[in-house]
Design a protein around this motif. Structure first.
Motif, short mmCIF file in Angstrom:
data_model
loop_
_atom_site.label_atom_id
_atom_site.label_comp_id
_atom_site.label_asym_id
_atom_site.label_seq_id
_atom_site.Cartn_x
_atom_site.Cartn_y
_atom_site.Cartn_z
N GLY A 5 9.83 1.90 -5.54
CA GLY A 5 10.58 0.71 -5.91
C GLY A 5 11.19 0.03 -4.70
O GLY A 5 11.17 -1.20 -4.58
N GLN A 6 11.74 0.82 -3.79
CA GLN A 6 12.34 0.25 -2.58
C GLN A 6 11.29 -0.44 -1.71
O GLN A 6 11.53 -1.51 -1.14
CB GLN A 6 13.04 1.35 -1.79
CG GLN A 6 14.29 1.90 -2.47
CD GLN A 6 14.91 3.05 -1.71
OE1 GLN A 6 14.29 3.61 -0.80
NE2 GLN A 6 16.13 3.41 -2.07
N ARG A 27 8.51 -1.79 -2.81
CA ARG A 27 8.10 -3.02 -3.49
C ARG A 27 9.12 -4.14 -3.27
O ARG A 27 8.76 -5.30 -3.06
CB ARG A 27 7.91 -2.77 -4.99
CG ARG A 27 6.60 -2.09 -5.35
CD ARG A 27 6.33 -2.18 -6.83
NE ARG A 27 7.37 -1.52 -7.62
CZ ARG A 27 7.33 -0.24 -7.98
NH1 ARG A 27 6.31 0.52 -7.59
NH2 ARG A 27 8.30 0.28 -8.70
N VAL A 28 10.40 -3.77 -3.32
CA VAL A 28 11.45 -4.77 -3.06
C VAL A 28 11.33 -5.30 -1.64
O VAL A 28 11.45 -6.51 -1.39
CB VAL A 28 12.85 -4.16 -3.29
CG1 VAL A 28 13.94 -5.11 -2.78
CG2 VAL A 28 13.07 -3.88 -4.78
N ALA A 29 11.07 -4.40 -0.68
CA ALA A 29 10.91 -4.82 0.72
C ALA A 29 9.69 -5.74 0.87
O ALA A 29 9.74 -6.76 1.58
CB ALA A 29 10.76 -3.61 1.62
N ALA A 30 8.61 -5.39 0.19
CA ALA A 30 7.41 -6.23 0.24
C ALA A 30 7.68 -7.61 -0.35
O ALA A 30 7.25 -8.63 0.21
CB ALA A 30 6.26 -5.55 -0.50
N ASP A 31 8.39 -7.64 -1.47
CA ASP A 31 8.72 -8.94 -2.10
C ASP A 31 9.62 -9.77 -1.20
O ASP A 31 9.48 -11.00 -1.11
CB ASP A 31 9.41 -8.70 -3.45
CG ASP A 31 8.45 -8.16 -4.51
OD1 ASP A 31 7.23 -8.27 -4.29
OD2 ASP A 31 8.94 -7.63 -5.52
N LEU A 70 0.83 -1.20 0.00
CA LEU A 70 0.00 0.00 0.00
C LEU A 70 0.86 1.26 0.00
O LEU A 70 0.58 2.23 -0.73
CB LEU A 70 -0.92 0.00 1.22
CG LEU A 70 -2.10 -0.98 1.19
CD1 LEU A 70 -2.81 -0.99 2.55
CD2 LEU A 70 -3.08 -0.60 0.08
N GLN A 71 1.92 1.26 0.80
CA GLN A 71 2.80 2.43 0.86
C GLN A 71 3.53 2.64 -0.46
O GLN A 71 3.77 3.78 -0.86
CB GLN A 71 3.80 2.25 1.99
CG GLN A 71 3.18 2.39 3.38
CD GLN A 71 4.21 2.27 4.49
OE1 GLN A 71 5.28 1.69 4.29
NE2 GLN A 71 3.89 2.79 5.66
N SER A 72 3.88 1.55 -1.14
CA SER A 72 4.58 1.69 -2.42
C SER A 72 3.68 2.36 -3.47
O SER A 72 4.17 3.12 -4.31
CB SER A 72 5.05 0.33 -2.93
OG SER A 72 3.96 -0.48 -3.33
N ARG A 73 2.38 2.06 -3.40
CA ARG A 73 1.46 2.66 -4.38
C ARG A 73 1.17 4.13 -4.09
O ARG A 73 0.77 4.88 -4.99
CB ARG A 73 0.15 1.86 -4.41
CG ARG A 73 0.29 0.49 -5.04
CD ARG A 73 -1.07 -0.11 -5.34
NE ARG A 73 -1.77 -0.52 -4.15
CZ ARG A 73 -1.67 -1.73 -3.58
NH1 ARG A 73 -0.88 -2.64 -4.13
NH2 ARG A 73 -2.35 -2.03 -2.50
N SER A 74 1.38 4.54 -2.83
CA SER A 74 1.12 5.94 -2.48
C SER A 74 2.40 6.73 -2.25
O SER A 74 2.35 7.87 -1.77
CB SER A 74 0.25 5.99 -1.21
OG SER A 74 0.92 5.37 -0.12
#
Length: 257
Positions: free
Chosen positions: A98-99, A101-105, A86-90
């Motif tokens: 990008g960072q 998303r990498v952390a989420a992955d 959610l934070q990556s999208r906002s």
């Protein structure tokens, strides 16, 4: 024969009678000791059975608490994945997004690794080829949305590894795949097999930009390489790295006995 001689021959021997009495008394003492020992053994066995029952109950309780704890941990990690997504999208910038998303992955792969381990139901050994295939398939499913990388499971040796080795290798693979997807493009090849020295080698290679000259994973500030080095040290392995085929992309391998 006179009457006195006959009477003497019929009278019991006093010494013989005393010996008989002593033998009976000795037998009774031994019998008492045997019965006392048997009673003590029965008491000891009863205590041991009771203690074993209590220990088994404690182990079952610990196993139940462990499963419940693991379940809560996985739920918490999945919540973290959702929050990071959610934070990556906002996020206000593409770099921050990008960072995140990498952390989420990365957290999502930790969840997958734990789930795969639990599917083995506490086994002491792991069929590592199947385990590796499942991890690669999980990673491919996670990265299929972007369509920038393709994970290819090229070859693996059928071998049973101890859980103490397989678990760190699972985290190593997930981090190397995450690193390859982040810095490479196209194809990511995963291999696992025996080496000439009697040990095993696990490798992850990716296409894309060549690995920089003088690259040193120990000097990097990235979290991924720190995690990889930590788990390699845990299994007493050796981390090797270089450019891939045709001096393109990157090639990382972990050798261990």
């Amino acid at each position: 024969m006179s009457m006195e001689s006959l009477k003497s021959s019929l009278d019991p021997d006093p010494e013989f009678g005393l010996k008989g009495v002593r033998s009976v008394a000795s037998y009774e003492r031994e019998l008492f000791q045997i019965r006392t020992t048997e009673a003590r053994l029965r008491e000891a066995l009863a205590r041991d059975e009771m203690l074993l029952g209590q220990k088994e109950a404690q182990l079952q309780q610990q196993a139940l608490l462990s499963r419940e704890s693991d379940h809560r941990l996985l739920n918490d990690l999945q919540i973290i994945v959702s929050l990071l997504s959610l934070q990556s999208r906002s996020a206000g910038s593409a770099e921050t997004a990008g960072q995140l998303r990498v952390a989420a992955d990365r957290v999502a792969m930790i969840v997958r690794v734990h789930q795969r381990l639990h599917s083995h139901d506490g086994a002491q050994t792991v069929a590592f080829k199947r385990y590796l295939e499942e991890l690669c398939r999980d990673f491919s499913a996670m990265t299929s949305v972007g369509g920038t990388v393709e994970v290819v499971f090229e070859d693996a040796t059928e071998v049973e590894l101890s859980a103490e080795i397989a678990i760190p290798l699972g985290f190593i693979v997930s981090e190397l795949l995450t690193n390859a997807a982040k810095h490479g493009k196209g194809r990511i090849a995963v291999r696992f097999g025996a080496d000439a020295e009697g040990g095993y080698v696990l490798s992850v290679a990716n296409d894309g930009v060549p690995l920089a000259e003088g690259f040193d994973p120990a000097a990097g500030k990235g979290l991924g390489m720190k995690i990889v080095r930590s788990f390699v040290d845990r299994i007493g392995g050796e981390l090797r790295f270089g450019r891939g085929e045709g001096s393109q992309g990157a090639h990382f391998s972990v050798a261990f006995s």
